[in-house]
Design a protein around this motif. Structure first.
Motif, PDB file in Angstrom:
ATOM      1  N   ASP A 152      33.985  -0.122 -30.613  1.00 27.12           N
ATOM      2  CA  ASP A 152      34.749   1.127 -30.764  1.00 27.12           C
ATOM      3  C   ASP A 152      35.249   1.621 -29.407  1.00 27.12           C
ATOM      4  N   LEU A 153      34.340   1.595 -28.424  1.00 26.28           N
ATOM      5  CA  LEU A 153      34.681   2.089 -27.089  1.00 26.28           C
ATOM      6  C   LEU A 153      35.777   1.238 -26.444  1.00 26.28           C
ATOM      7  N   VAL A 154      35.583  -0.091 -26.541  1.00 22.33           N
ATOM      8  CA  VAL A 154      36.561  -0.994 -25.924  1.00 22.33           C
ATOM      9  C   VAL A 154      37.934  -0.808 -26.566  1.00 22.33           C
ATOM     10  N   GLN A 155      37.961  -0.698 -27.894  1.00 16.51           N
ATOM     11  CA  GLN A 155      39.251  -0.557 -28.576  1.00 16.51           C
ATOM     12  C   GLN A 155      39.916   0.785 -28.277  1.00 16.51           C
ATOM     13  N   LEU A 156      39.096   1.820 -28.178  1.00  9.14           N
ATOM     14  CA  LEU A 156      39.647   3.135 -27.813  1.00  9.14           C
ATOM     15  C   LEU A 156      40.304   3.065 -26.437  1.00  9.14           C
ATOM     16  N   CYS A 157      39.610   2.404 -25.487  1.00 10.04           N
ATOM     17  CA  CYS A 157      40.130   2.308 -24.126  1.00 10.04           C
ATOM     18  C   CYS A 157      41.400   1.468 -24.075  1.00 10.04           C
ATOM     19  N   ILE A 158      41.419   0.343 -24.815  1.00  6.45           N
ATOM     20  CA  ILE A 158      42.628  -0.501 -24.811  1.00  6.45           C
ATOM     21  C   ILE A 158      43.817   0.286 -25.376  1.00  6.45           C
ATOM     22  N   ASP A 159      43.568   0.998 -26.499  1.00  8.31           N
ATOM     23  CA  ASP A 159      44.648   1.814 -27.099  1.00  8.31           C
ATOM     24  C   ASP A 159      45.147   2.862 -26.108  1.00  8.31           C
ATOM     25  N   GLY A 160      44.201   3.510 -25.432  1.00  6.11           N
ATOM     26  CA  GLY A 160      44.563   4.542 -24.457  1.00  6.11           C
ATOM     27  C   GLY A 160      45.387   3.971 -23.320  1.00  6.11           C
ATOM     28  N   LEU A 161      44.953   2.809 -22.789  1.00  8.11           N
ATOM     29  CA  LEU A 161      45.689   2.178 -21.680  1.00  8.11           C
ATOM     30  C   LEU A 161      47.080   1.744 -22.126  1.00  8.11           C
ATOM     31  N   MET A 162      47.170   1.247 -23.371  1.00 12.65           N
ATOM     32  CA  MET A 162      48.486   0.810 -23.871  1.00 12.65           C
ATOM     33  C   MET A 162      49.429   1.984 -24.113  1.00 12.65           C
TER      34      MET A 162
ATOM     35  N   ALA B  83      41.676  10.013 -17.718  1.00 13.87           N
ATOM     36  CA  ALA B  83      42.374  11.008 -18.557  1.00 13.87           C
ATOM     37  C   ALA B  83      41.947  10.860 -20.008  1.00 13.87           C
ATOM     38  N   LEU B  84      41.787   9.592 -20.437  1.00 12.58           N
ATOM     39  CA  LEU B  84      41.356   9.330 -21.818  1.00 12.58           C
ATOM     40  C   LEU B  84      39.955   9.905 -22.061  1.00 12.58           C
ATOM     41  N   ALA B  85      39.079   9.691 -21.076  1.00 10.98           N
ATOM     42  CA  ALA B  85      37.708  10.215 -21.201  1.00 10.98           C
ATOM     43  C   ALA B  85      37.719  11.738 -21.346  1.00 10.98           C
TER      44      ALA B  85
ATOM     45  N   THR C 260      38.372  16.380 -27.569  1.00 11.43           N
ATOM     46  CA  THR C 260      38.888  16.301 -28.948  1.00 11.43           C
ATOM     47  C   THR C 260      38.279  15.170 -29.789  1.00 11.43           C
ATOM     48  N   GLY C 261      37.390  14.367 -29.233  1.00 11.15           N
ATOM     49  CA  GLY C 261      36.839  13.218 -29.965  1.00 11.15           C
ATOM     50  C   GLY C 261      36.068  13.611 -31.216  1.00 11.15           C
ATOM     51  N   THR C 262      36.025  12.690 -32.189  1.00 13.05           N
ATOM     52  CA  THR C 262      35.307  12.972 -33.438  1.00 13.05           C
ATOM     53  C   THR C 262      33.942  12.278 -33.492  1.00 13.05           C
ATOM     54  N   ASN C 263      33.798  11.192 -32.728  1.00  9.51           N
ATOM     55  CA  ASN C 263      32.528  10.451 -32.734  1.00  9.51           C
ATOM     56  C   ASN C 263      31.617  11.007 -31.632  1.00  9.51           C
ATOM     57  N   THR C 264      30.485  11.564 -32.009  1.00  5.54           N
ATOM     58  CA  THR C 264      29.608  12.230 -31.023  1.00  5.54           C
ATOM     59  C   THR C 264      29.014  11.244 -30.012  1.00  5.54           C
ATOM     60  N   LYS C 265      28.708  10.008 -30.469  1.00  7.60           N
ATOM     61  CA  LYS C 265      28.144   9.013 -29.555  1.00  7.60           C
ATOM     62  C   LYS C 265      29.151   8.645 -28.463  1.00  7.60           C
ATOM     63  N   VAL C 266      30.410   8.463 -28.883  1.00 13.02           N
ATOM     64  CA  VAL C 266      31.475   8.123 -27.933  1.00 13.02           C
ATOM     65  C   VAL C 266      31.652   9.269 -26.940  1.00 13.02           C
ATOM     66  N   GLN C 267      31.687  10.495 -27.498  1.00  9.82           N
ATOM     67  CA  GLN C 267      31.849  11.681 -26.643  1.00  9.82           C
ATOM     68  C   GLN C 267      30.725  11.759 -25.612  1.00  9.82           C
ATOM     69  N   ALA C 268      29.476  11.574 -26.079  1.00  4.24           N
ATOM     70  CA  ALA C 268      28.314  11.690 -25.185  1.00  4.24           C
ATOM     71  C   ALA C 268      28.382  10.647 -24.081  1.00  4.24           C
ATOM     72  N   LEU C 269      28.792   9.423 -24.442  1.00  6.87           N
ATOM     73  CA  LEU C 269      28.846   8.350 -23.438  1.00  6.87           C
ATOM     74  C   LEU C 269      29.909   8.628 -22.373  1.00  6.87           C
TER      75      LEU C 269
ATOM     76  N   VAL D 249      31.512  10.450 -16.919  1.00  8.25           N
ATOM     77  CA  VAL D 249      32.260  11.355 -16.028  1.00  8.25           C
ATOM     78  C   VAL D 249      31.291  12.100 -15.103  1.00  8.25           C
ATOM     79  N   PHE D 250      30.168  12.526 -15.664  1.00  4.93           N
ATOM     80  CA  PHE D 250      29.158  13.254 -14.890  1.00  4.93           C
ATOM     81  C   PHE D 250      28.592  12.364 -13.781  1.00  4.93           C
ATOM     82  N   VAL D 251      28.262  11.104 -14.158  1.00  2.00           N
ATOM     83  CA  VAL D 251      27.688  10.150 -13.189  1.00  2.00           C
ATOM     84  C   VAL D 251      28.682   9.863 -12.073  1.00  2.00           C
ATOM     85  N   HIS D 252      29.966   9.718 -12.457  1.00  2.00           N
ATOM     86  CA  HIS D 252      30.984   9.379 -11.452  1.00  2.00           C
ATOM     87  C   HIS D 252      31.242  10.525 -10.472  1.00  2.00           C
TER      88      HIS D 252
END
Lengths: 236, 148
Positions: free
Chosen positions: B9-19, B26-28, B34-43, B48-51
Motif C-alpha cells: 500500500d505504501l509503495v503504491q501510494l508513493c509511486i502514484d504520488g511521484l507520478m 509533500a505527499l507525506a 487527509t489520509g484514510t488509513n491510520t497505519k499509513v498515516q502513523a508511519l 517526518v518526525f524522525v527526519h
C-alpha cells in the motif's frame, strides 16, 4: 427472546473489541434473523426433524452459492474497469483525443456497465469545470488522472497494472479461503442431514446430554475455523 | 488475506504520488492530514518526525530496525533517501515487483498450511460431534437389549 438478545449482545461486544469485522457481524446477524424468522417457527409449528432438514437444505444452498461465486470470480477476472481503462489507453495511443477515446471506450464496453459509464462520461465531458468532483471512487480517480492530460497515459497504464495484480492476488486468496469454508459447510450439511434422519427414525431426542454436547461441538468447530481464518496477517 | 500488505500500500501510494509530480515529503504531509488509513498515516507521521530530529541518522536506524517486516524496512530506507532529495521512483518500482514476488511465495506457503490447519477443527470438533450423533442411538439400543 432473552437468548436472542444475549446473542446480539455478545456479537456487539465482539464487534466493539474488533474480534470480528463489520462484514462478518452483518452476515452473522443476517443468519440469526433468518433462523429466527423461518427456522424457529418451523421448529415450533412442525418439529425437530423439519428444523434439521431445513438446516441441511440451507447449508446445501449455501454451498451451491459458494461454488457459483468461485465460478463467477474466475469468469470475471478481466473485469469491466480493467477493460475500460485498457480501451482508453489503446485509443489514446492511436492518437485519439481524450473525449473521443472516452466516447469510443464507453461504446465498446459491455451492455451491463454502459449506463454507469454513460453517467461517468457526462461528468468527464467538462473536465475544466472543477466545481463538481465525482463521488464514486473510480470516477474520482479517473477525473484527477485525466485533469493532468500530459501524464495520463502513464498513470492509466500504472492503474491497469495495479488493478490486474490486485484482482489476481485477491482471487487467489479468496479461492483458497472459500474452499476452506466449503469443506466446513459440507461437514455441517452432512451433520444436520444425519441429525434429521435419526430424529425421523425416533432414535434421538433433544433432552439427551450427548446430543446437546454434539451440537455444542459443532458450534465450537465453526467458531474455531473462523478463528483460524481471522488469525492470518501478511508477514511481508 | 484479502487485503494487501501495508508495505505494498505504501509503495503504491508513493509511486502514484511521484507520478502525479509530488515529492514524497509533500505527499507525506498531505497523507498525514487527509489520509484514510491510520497505519499509513502513523508511519508517515513518524517518518517526518524522525527526519526532523536533531540526531536523525540514529533515529532513522532505530525506526527502520523497529519494523518486523523486511519489505517495510526496505521501503523506509528508500523513503529516507527520498526525504534527502535523491530520486526514488525506479527504486520504488523495483521494490513493488519484489513485494509481488514475496506475496506469491507467502500465499503459496499459506495455502499449504491452510490445508493442515483445516484438519484441526474437523478432528477436534466436527468428527467427535458426528461420532456422538451416530453412537448415541447405538448405545441406547445396546442398553435396551441389555448388552451393556
Amino acid at each position: 427472546m432473552f437468548e436472542w438478545m444475549s446473542v446480539f449482545g455478545i456479537l456487539c461486544f465482539y464487534k466493539q473489541k474488533k474480534f470480528i469485522s463489520i462484514k462478518d457481524f452483518n452476515s452473522l446477524i443476517k443468519v440469526f434473523l433468518f433462523i429466527k424468522l423461518i427456522g424457529v417457527p418451523l421448529l415450533i409449528v412442525a418439529n425437530l426433524q423439519a428444523f434439521s432438514i431445513f438446516c441441511s437444505l440451507s447449508f446445501l444452498i449455501y454451498i451451491f452459492l459458494i461454488y457459483q461465486k468461485i465460478y463467477r470470480q474466475k469468469k470475471e477476472f478481466q473485469n469491466w474497469k480493467i477493460c475500460f481503462l485498457q480501451s482508453i489507453l489503446t485509443h489514446l495511443r492511436l492518437g485519439a483525443g481524450l473525449q473521443i477515446a472516452l466516447r469510443r471506450s464507453v461504446d465498446e464496453s459491455p451492455v451491463r456497465v454502459k449506463e454507469k459509464l454513460e453517467n461517468l462520461l457526462e461528468i468527464l465531458k467538462n473536465l475544466q469545470n472543477k466545481s463538481y468532483i465525482p463521488r464514486d471512487s473510480f470516477a474520482k480517480k479517473l477525473y484527477f488522472i485525466l485533469l493532468n492530460s500530459n501524464q495520463c497515459v502513464d498513470q492509466i497504464e500504472r492503474w491497469v497494472f495495479v488493478l490486474k495484480n490486485q484482482k489476481l492476488y485477491k482471487n487467489k486468496a479468496q479461492t483458497q479461503l472459500t474452499q476452506f469454508r466449503l469443506q466446513q459447510l459440507i461437514i455441517s450439511a452432512l451433520y444436520f442431514l444425519m441429525f434429521g434422519l435419526l430424529m425421523k427414525s425416533g432414535k434421538l431426542n433433544l433432552k439427551l446430554f450427548s446430543l446437546q454436547l454434539s451440537l455444542m461441538l459443532m458450534a465450537l468447530g465453526y467458531l474455531f475455523s473462523k478463528y483460524i481464518l481471522s488469525k492470518y496477517k501478511w508477514r511481508l | 488475506m484479502t487485503t494487501t500488505p501495508l508495505s505494498l500500500d505504501l509503495v503504491q501510494l508513493c509511486i502514484d504520488g511521484l507520478m502525479e509530480g509530488k515529492s514524497l515529503k509533500a505527499l507525506a504531509q498531505t497523507l498525514i492530514v487527509t489520509g484514510t488509513n491510520t497505519k499509513v498515516q502513523a508511519l508517515f507521521q513518524k517518518s517526518v518526525f524522525v527526519h526532523s530530529h536533531a540526531q536523525k541518522e540514529i533515529k532513522w536506524n532505530a525506526f527502520i530496525k523497529s519494523q518486523s517486516s523486511l519489505s517495510l524496512r526496505a521501503f523506509l530506507r528508500i523513503l529516507k533517501q527520498a526525504y534527502e532529495g535523491y530520486p526514488s521512483l525506479e527504486q520504488l518500482k523495483v521494490l513493488e515487483a519484489e513485494i509481488y514476488k514475496l506475496m506469491e511465495e507467502e500465499m503459496e506457503s499459506y495455502n499449504l498450511s491452510l490445508s493442515y490447519k483445516a484438519l484441526l477443527p474437523t478432528f477436534l470438533f466436527y468428527f467427535p460431534a458426528l461420532l456422538l450423533l451416530i453412537f448415541t442411538p447405538l448405545y441406547q439400543e445396546f442398553i435396551q437389549l441389555g448388552l451393556i
